[in-house]
Design an enzyme around this catalytic site. Structure first.
Site, PDB file in Angstrom:
ATOM      1  N   LYS A 115       0.829  -1.209   0.000  1.00  0.00           N
ATOM      2  CA  LYS A 115       0.000   0.000   0.000  1.00  0.00           C
ATOM      3  C   LYS A 115       0.865   1.261   0.000  1.00  0.00           C
ATOM      4  CE  LYS A 115      -4.091  -1.494  -0.474  1.00  0.00           C
ATOM      5  NZ  LYS A 115      -4.475  -2.676   0.214  1.00  0.00           N
ATOM      6  N   LYS A 197      -3.293 -11.868  -8.349  1.00  0.00           N
ATOM      7  CA  LYS A 197      -4.587 -12.461  -8.000  1.00  0.00           C
ATOM      8  C   LYS A 197      -5.724 -11.595  -8.507  1.00  0.00           C
ATOM      9  CE  LYS A 197      -5.489  -9.991  -3.797  1.00  0.00           C
ATOM     10  NZ  LYS A 197      -6.502  -9.887  -2.795  1.00  0.00           N
ATOM     11  N   LYS A 200     -10.521  -6.685  -6.284  1.00  0.00           N
ATOM     12  CA  LYS A 200     -11.628  -5.753  -6.516  1.00  0.00           C
ATOM     13  C   LYS A 200     -11.178  -4.518  -7.282  1.00  0.00           C
ATOM     14  CE  LYS A 200     -14.105  -6.582  -2.294  1.00  0.00           C
ATOM     15  NZ  LYS A 200     -13.110  -6.276  -1.255  1.00  0.00           N
TER      16      LYS A 200
HETATM   17  P1  ADP Z   1      -9.942  -7.652  -2.326  1.00  0.00           P
HETATM   18  O1  ADP Z   1      -8.517  -8.094  -2.140  1.00  0.00           O
HETATM   19  O2  ADP Z   1     -10.484  -8.094  -3.649  1.00  0.00           O
HETATM   20  O3  ADP Z   1     -10.200  -6.203  -2.031  1.00  0.00           O
HETATM   21  P2  ADP Z   1     -10.815  -8.246   0.361  1.00  0.00           P
HETATM   22  O4  ADP Z   1      -9.505  -7.715   0.842  1.00  0.00           O
HETATM   23  O5  ADP Z   1     -12.053  -7.537   0.768  1.00  0.00           O
HETATM   24  O6  ADP Z   1     -10.784  -8.448  -1.221  1.00  0.00           O
HETATM   25  O7  ADP Z   1     -10.910  -9.758   0.805  1.00  0.00           O
HETATM   26  C1  ADP Z   1     -12.125 -10.439   1.055  1.00  0.00           C
HETATM   27  C2  ADP Z   1     -11.875 -11.923   1.120  1.00  0.00           C
HETATM   28  O8  ADP Z   1     -11.639 -12.435  -0.206  1.00  0.00           O
HETATM   29  C3  ADP Z   1     -10.626 -12.304   1.929  1.00  0.00           C
HETATM   30  O9  ADP Z   1     -10.921 -13.487   2.636  1.00  0.00           O
HETATM   31  C4  ADP Z   1      -9.580 -12.572   0.888  1.00  0.00           C
HETATM   32  O10 ADP Z   1      -8.612 -13.501   1.334  1.00  0.00           O
HETATM   33  C5  ADP Z   1     -10.413 -13.160  -0.236  1.00  0.00           C
HETATM   34  N1  ADP Z   1      -9.792 -12.941  -1.549  1.00  0.00           N
HETATM   35  C6  ADP Z   1      -9.634 -11.770  -2.200  1.00  0.00           C
HETATM   36  N2  ADP Z   1      -9.044 -11.954  -3.410  1.00  0.00           N
HETATM   37  C7  ADP Z   1      -8.820 -13.304  -3.523  1.00  0.00           C
HETATM   38  C8  ADP Z   1      -8.273 -14.158  -4.539  1.00  0.00           C
HETATM   39  N3  ADP Z   1      -7.866 -13.669  -5.721  1.00  0.00           N
HETATM   40  N4  ADP Z   1      -8.203 -15.483  -4.306  1.00  0.00           N
HETATM   41  C9  ADP Z   1      -8.642 -16.015  -3.129  1.00  0.00           C
HETATM   42  N5  ADP Z   1      -9.195 -15.274  -2.137  1.00  0.00           N
HETATM   43  C10 ADP Z   1      -9.291 -13.942  -2.320  1.00  0.00           C
END
Ligand code: ADP
Length: 334
Positions: A115, A197, A200
């Site tokens: 970040k 990965k 969002k």
């Molecule tokens: P993002 O990284 O998309 O903003 P969040 O931080 O809100 O998502 O994470 C929400 C949940 O989704 C967490 O449990 C995170 O480990 C899971 N998660 C997010 N991206 C992935 C991914 N590409 N593969 C597996 N789990 C994921």
């Protein structure tokens, strides 16, 4: 005999559209756990403030996350589905835990370093103490299991450190939480461009969202990187091809995957056909979730009821924990 259910806690930030990574890393497990565990699932709106200073879109995003969770099969009558900011006890526990977290270890966190690179002009204290707030979220309900994706492994390790420190100093109050996935290993759903990965906010063209139309899914999948195919039997797959197989295993039938594996081994694989199949299976998987979520998202009265009911359940558990915490810390003056 009434065997006490294990306590489960997890959260998702309302920072944008949910995607296949969120589904397979988190929500799929939420749904599988809801019958046999005491579950607390929250929309992590406070967490989103560390990177999202524009709060105008928050309400819509919170509603979207709630709707998509319910559309994926989460039942608000079985679990506590709530907003982080509705349960103030979280902030109190966060304060206590901050006294047990050290600047050096927080600065070493991978997500913090990422970040700092991404937003060098907004390295705020909330960003630094993100793993502390996350620990407060989890242990507020004295949870043991945390269904999350692989990207959260380090945060869970930090949570266990903070818990050990608290218990050591003030007495055994909290269980040590562990990351959980029904498949055993934690999941990382790769992005379609072969690097990193699904997420969002980054790589939107290489991420499949639960709100994507069939046509958009097809377009994104067809653009995924491939090559002219293997030239000898037993050749290892390059990462971008491995990722396509990984995605296929999530949404396609096992015999379909097996056929493409065998085509790969025999060097007869046609990536165009594989991507068409993958796109079609993904669209079939996502369409019912998308349609259900769209209907729920606009039912404001229902969403309000869900949030109120969820907050009430979460507050009850949080207040019990805070009472124990205050007692064990010696903050009981009457
Ligand atoms: P993002 O990284 O998309 O903003 P969040 O931080 O809100 O998502 O994470 C929400 C949940 O989704 C967490 O449990 C995170 O480990 C899971 N998660 C997010 N991206 C992935 C991914 N590409 N593969 C597996 N789990 C994921």
């Amino acid at each position: 005999m009434d065997i006490q259910k294990k306590i489960v806690m997890s959260g998702i930030r309302p920072t944008g559209f949910l995607h296949l990574g969120n589904y397979f890393g988190a929500m799929k497990n939420y749904v599988q756990m809801q019958d046999d565990h005491e579950c607390y699932f929250m929309v992590a709106d406070w967490h989103s403030l560390t990177t999202h200073p524009d709060t105008k879109a928050l309400k819509e995003n919170v509603h979207r996350v709630l709707a998509e969770n319910i559309a994926c099969g989460l039942d608000p009558d079985k679990v506590a589905l709530y907003c982080q900011s509705h349960v103030y006890e979280t902030a109190e526990l966060y304060l206590y835990l901050n006294m047990l977290a050290y600047k050096g270890e927080l600065e070493k966190t991978t997500t913090f370093k990422d970040k700092v690179r991404l937003q060098p002009d907004n390295v705020n204290a909330g960003l630094l103490t993100y793993p502390v707030l996350q620990t407060a979220d989890i242990i507020l309900h004295r949870a043991s299991y945390v269904p999350v994706g692989k990207d959260q492994e380090q945060h869970l390790e930090m949570a266990r450190n903070f818990v050990q420190r608290f218990n050591h100093r003030y007495g055994e109050v909290f269980p040590e939480p562990v990351a959980f996935n029904f498949g055993g290993a934690l999941v990382k759903v790769p992005s379609l461009d072969g690097t990193g990965k699904m997420s969002k906010s980054e790589n939107q063209n290489a991420t499949i969202y639960l709100a994507d139309s069939d046509e958009l899914i097809r377009k994104k999948v067809m653009k995924a990187q491939t090559d002219s195919g293997p030239t000898a039997s037993g050749m290892p797959k390059p990462e971008y091809i491995e990722n396509l197989f990984l995605l296929m295993k999530l949404v396609s039938a096992p015999d379909v995957v097996k056929q493409f594996e065998s085509d790969y081994d025999q060097c007869t694989i046609r990536y165009g056909d594989m991507k068409k199949q993958l796109a079609s299976d993904m669209a079939l998987f996502i369409a019912p979730i998308r349609e259900k979520a769209e209907a729920i998202r606009h039912d404001q009265r229902y969403l309000r009821e869900v949030m109120e009911k969820g907050a009430e359940k979460a507050r009850k558990s949080a207040q019990q924990t805070i009472a124990i915490v205050r007692e064990s810390m010696g903050l009981n003056y009457f």
